[in-house]
Design an enzyme around this catalytic site. Structure first.
Site, mmCIF file in Angstrom:
data_model
loop_
_atom_site.group_PDB
_atom_site.id
_atom_site.type_symbol
_atom_site.label_atom_id
_atom_site.label_comp_id
_atom_site.label_asym_id
_atom_site.label_seq_id
_atom_site.Cartn_x
_atom_site.Cartn_y
_atom_site.Cartn_z
ATOM 1 N N GLY A 154 0.862 -1.243 0.021
ATOM 2 C CA GLY A 154 0.030 -0.064 0.058
ATOM 3 C C GLY A 154 0.736 1.345 -0.174
ATOM 4 O O GLY A 154 0.488 2.403 -0.584
ATOM 5 N N ASP A 155 1.938 1.387 0.786
ATOM 6 C CA ASP A 155 2.707 2.563 0.707
ATOM 7 C C ASP A 155 3.666 2.801 -0.433
ATOM 8 O O ASP A 155 3.431 3.669 -1.293
ATOM 9 C CB ASP A 155 3.696 2.436 1.995
#
Length: 787
Positions: free
Chosen positions: A545-546
């Protein structure tokens, strides 16, 4: 003539797509979104993606698979003969290449030196593994991403991150690299050599080699699930997470146990959350998803629904933002672009082409040369990095490695949260300078501390912004709104500034101010849904996600820089983390909307290869546990034959049903039983040597801190040694591309100490030594975390 303001930034750029598969298709989709003219060269039978459906839906003759229709929006298709391809290459600006295409990337670059040639391969164009067989699944194994953060319960096989995420992120990195080299020298060609393995390392693991080198211990020695994670509420699944000590303390209060809070030992929250998980899960089970999310949002605890291909379009936030839109040709739903630009524009998606639709028009076309103008020197680019944790710093870090001056803004009262991710108690000298993750994400940057809660801090921030070409921030939207530093305010200070805003959920919509970390974004986009064993709750990847948000924000930023290069005009880039995640998870919504099929997690199996699974070996892992696995994936009939040869043609493999992909999928359980027994009697090295030599995609499920031992990564110089003044000497990952015009070395300086450049930067703003000393005395700036 330069394009008028508001025209898409890649107008007039011709891209020849010689790739197959998702990585190249997604790379060129991102370029097409910027209005590049993408011409896809196909064989007479068409790109294999035209016949692909992850759910196995029947695709009618003459029709195309929905995923192809999504990825090919706005592109052209030609069935290419050598003369047509040669003409396209002579007039093109960019070529995107993958194995199996005509010619090699080096041949293309030598024959057409004006071209940017972007090669996307599993391991890179050079090195001992350059011709080895691989799939996205085996690349995850080699990267360390499968066990990197404990995906999978310790009593089960580890699980890979579902949805072929590595393919999509590799495409995003390829697009960013292409844009970067075009920016710095628009009239000069370059060879861009992308390694998908290296993209997996950067996207699925948290700088584990640097962690091991700096702290003399691995990130973890046993696999574990992240708690609370995905839990079962009264009426469905809900996701809760704690990325900071304060969030864990708030969770304790929310579930009615304030006595659990131990503010003297904030570094033990992971162990405490795991220990208390049964009580927390019992509390969750007694409430509805809506009740839990309402409470968690009030307590500012990261939370999400567990989104999948069926329920995503109905989420109120996505409906409010117009996140999903009809495919312009076939009508199914697909995500909008992963970022938004203003006043520059992305091109609205056009219909995907039918096979060969543009062959004749391209054969007779007379190309109009693009007016490119002067390039952009990253050396002269000043970037204010107002980001923290991983997503934002990973975006600005690429610019720093390409030579930009990047100023990382923190405050002594609130240092970057990654400075805390080392598990060191405050009794350790300069503990805040010993975080491997902060060190890995911030080399080459400068550090300035400003307490922007004070009027003095805000005034200095405004003065600094006026000197910067680019401002990047990843606060929740309310923070800068309250400070009066939104894009109109930044533009008033610096009219040609580019501002990149990276909120978790965007600048509008019901979720705009919700706390967002990697795991919540994964939950909200469907990445979690496809990860895990089918008989258990899904598992948060806790990684993708990052960095996925970071590389997509970088693409938006580079398009904005191209817009400014052409027009002199600044731009706002809204790069919501969830929009980036929804794009790499697009196949779920596309399949459900087009075919009514809900894609489900399947442990370590997948829709493409069969067999595909993890198999336990005879080895113990380095920690003395029976937890040593290999990944095997058979994606073609030829690879199945190679596997049978490598196994010595056992009788069970002679079953004629196994000669086709459909038969192997149908008999996957039986094949797994045979392969599991064969692997359990052998060590991982023997298995890899036997199968890989035969041409079967295989990989060790690597402990992530062992990445630097891979001979392919050593050959490509993927890790560089850096000497940190507090943390000492360690190896650092670089970029997943090698560029023919350099740089040859990426890490020039170690990550900065907190406030290391305060005097330098404030002096440049005109402050005297006396004024700087007064700021230190007042706590507006500082060199250590405030007590």
């Amino acid at each position: 003539m330069s394009p008028a303001p508001g025209r898409p930034p890649l107008t007039g750029c011709l891209v020849v797509d010689l790739s197959t598969g998702v990585p190249g298709a997604y790379c060129t989709k991102l370029l097409a979104d910027g209005a590049a003219d993408v011409v896809k060269v196909e064989p007479p039978e068409g790109d294999p993606l035209r016949r692909w459906s992850a759910s196995g839906a029947t695709i009618a003759p003459g029709a195309d698979g929905a995923l192809f229709s999504f990825l090919a929006c706005s592109k052209e298709s030609v069935v290419g003969d050598p003369e047509l391809v040669r003409g396209l290459l002579e007039s093109a600006d960019v070529v995107v290449w993958s194995p199996g295409a005509p010619l090699s990337p080096r041949e293309i670059h030598r024959a057409h030196p004006h071209l940017v040639v972007t090669s996307i391969t599993p391991f890179g164009l050079d090195g001992p593994w350059r011709d080895r067989a691989a799939t996205e699944f085996t690349l995850q194994a080699w990267s360390g991403g499968i066990v990197g953060l404990g995906c999978g319960a310790p009593d089960r096989a580890p699980v890979f991150v579902g949805g072929r995420v590595g393919d999509w992120v590799s495409g995003a990195y390829a697009a960013a690299a292409t844009l970067a080299v075009r920016l710095r020298a628009p009239d000069t060609g370059e060879l861009v050599d992308l390694s998908m393995l290296e993209a997996h390392v950067l996207s699925l693991t948290y700088h584990p080699v640097t962690f091991r080198d700096m702290l003399d211990r691995p990130w973890q020695q046993t696999r574990r699930l992240n708690m609370p994670g995905v839990a079962t509420a009264k009426d469905g699944l809900v996701a809760l997470g704690c990325a900071t000590a304060q969030q864990f303390f708030d969770l304790c209060a929310m579930v009615g146990h304030p006595e659990w809070i131990d503010e003297k030992n904030p570094f033990s929250i992971v162990a405490r959350a795991t220990e208390l998980a049964p009580v927390i899960q019992e509390w969750i089970a007694g409430r509805t998803v809506a009740e839990i999310r309402e409470l968690a949002t009030a307590f500012r605890i990261p939370n999400s629904a567990v989104v999948n291909g069926a329920n995503a379009p109905a989420m109120d936030h996505f409906e409010a933002r117009g996140t999903f839109r009809p495919n312009p040709r076939d009508g199914f739903l697909q995500p909008a672009a992963p970022f938004r630009l203003d006043p520059a524009r992305l091109r609205p998606p056009g219909p995907a082409p039918r096979l060969g639709e543009h062959t004749e028009s391209r054969r007779s076309a007379r190309p109009v040369p693009e007016q490119r103008g002067a390039g952009l020197s990253f050396d002269g680019l000043r970037v204010l990095d107002m980001t923290a944790f991983w997503a934002g710093p990973s975006c600005t870090h690429v610019l720093a490695m390409l030579g930009a001056e990047v100023i990382h803004l923190e405050s002594a009262a609130r240092p970057d949260g990654t400075r805390l991710i080392a598990g060191l108690p405050p009794s350790v000298d300069q503990w805040w300078e010993r975080s491997p993750i902060f060190a890995g994400l911030n080399t080459n940057k400068k550090s300035l501390t400003l307490d922007i809660r004070t009027e003095q801090g805000r005034d200095l921030l405004r003065r600094l912004i006026a000197t910067c070409d680019v401002v990047v921030e990843n606060y929740t939207p309310r923070v800068l709104d309250q400070l009066g530093l939104d894009y109109p305010a930044v533009r008033a200070l610096r009219p040609d500034a580019i501002m990149v805003r990276m909120p978790g959920f965007g600048l509008d919509g019901p979720w705009r101010d919700n706390a967002a970390f990697a795991f919540v974004i994964e939950d909200a986009a469907g990445l979690t849904w496809l990860t895990g064993h089918p008989d258990q709750n899904p598992v948060e990847p806790y990684s993708i996600g990052d960095p996925n948000a970071g590389v997509h924000a970088l693409n938006g930023l580079l398009l904005a820089l191209e817009h400014r290069r052409r027009t002199g005009e600044g731009a706002l880039v809204e790069a919501a983390m969830v929009d980036a995640a929804l794009n790499v998870a697009a196949e779920q919504v596309v399949e459900h909307s087009a075919y009514g099929a809900l894609l489900e997690r399947a442990g370590n199996r997948g829709p493409g290869a069969a067999p595909q699974n993890l198999y336990l070996t005879a080895d113990e892992d380095e920690f003395g546990q029976e937890d040593s696995w290999v990944a095997v994936a058979v994606a073609t009939d030829a690879q199945w034959d190679a596997l049978c040869d490598a196994l010595g043609r056992p009788g069970w493999a002679a079953d004629p049903d196994l000669s086709t992909a459909a038969g192997r999928h149908a008999h996957h359980d039986a094949i797994d039983g045979h392969l599991a027994a064969w692997c359990r009697e052998r060590g991982a090295d023997e298995i890899v040597d036997r199968l890989w030599t035969a041409g079967v995609p295989v990989g060790k499920v690597l402990q992530p801190h062992r990445q630097a031992e891979l001979e392919q990564l050593r050959f490509r110089g993927f890790f560089e040694e850096v000497d940190h003044p507090v943390g000492g000497r360690a190896r650092y990952s670089t970029l997943p591309v090698r560029l023919s015009r350099g740089p040859d070395r990426h890490h020039v300086r170690p990550a900065p100490l907190l406030g290391q450049h305060n005097h330098e930067l404030l002096t440049e703003l005109g402050l005297t030594e006396r004024e700087i000393t007064a700021l230190e005395a007042d706590g507006v700036i500082g060199r250590a975390p405030a007590r």
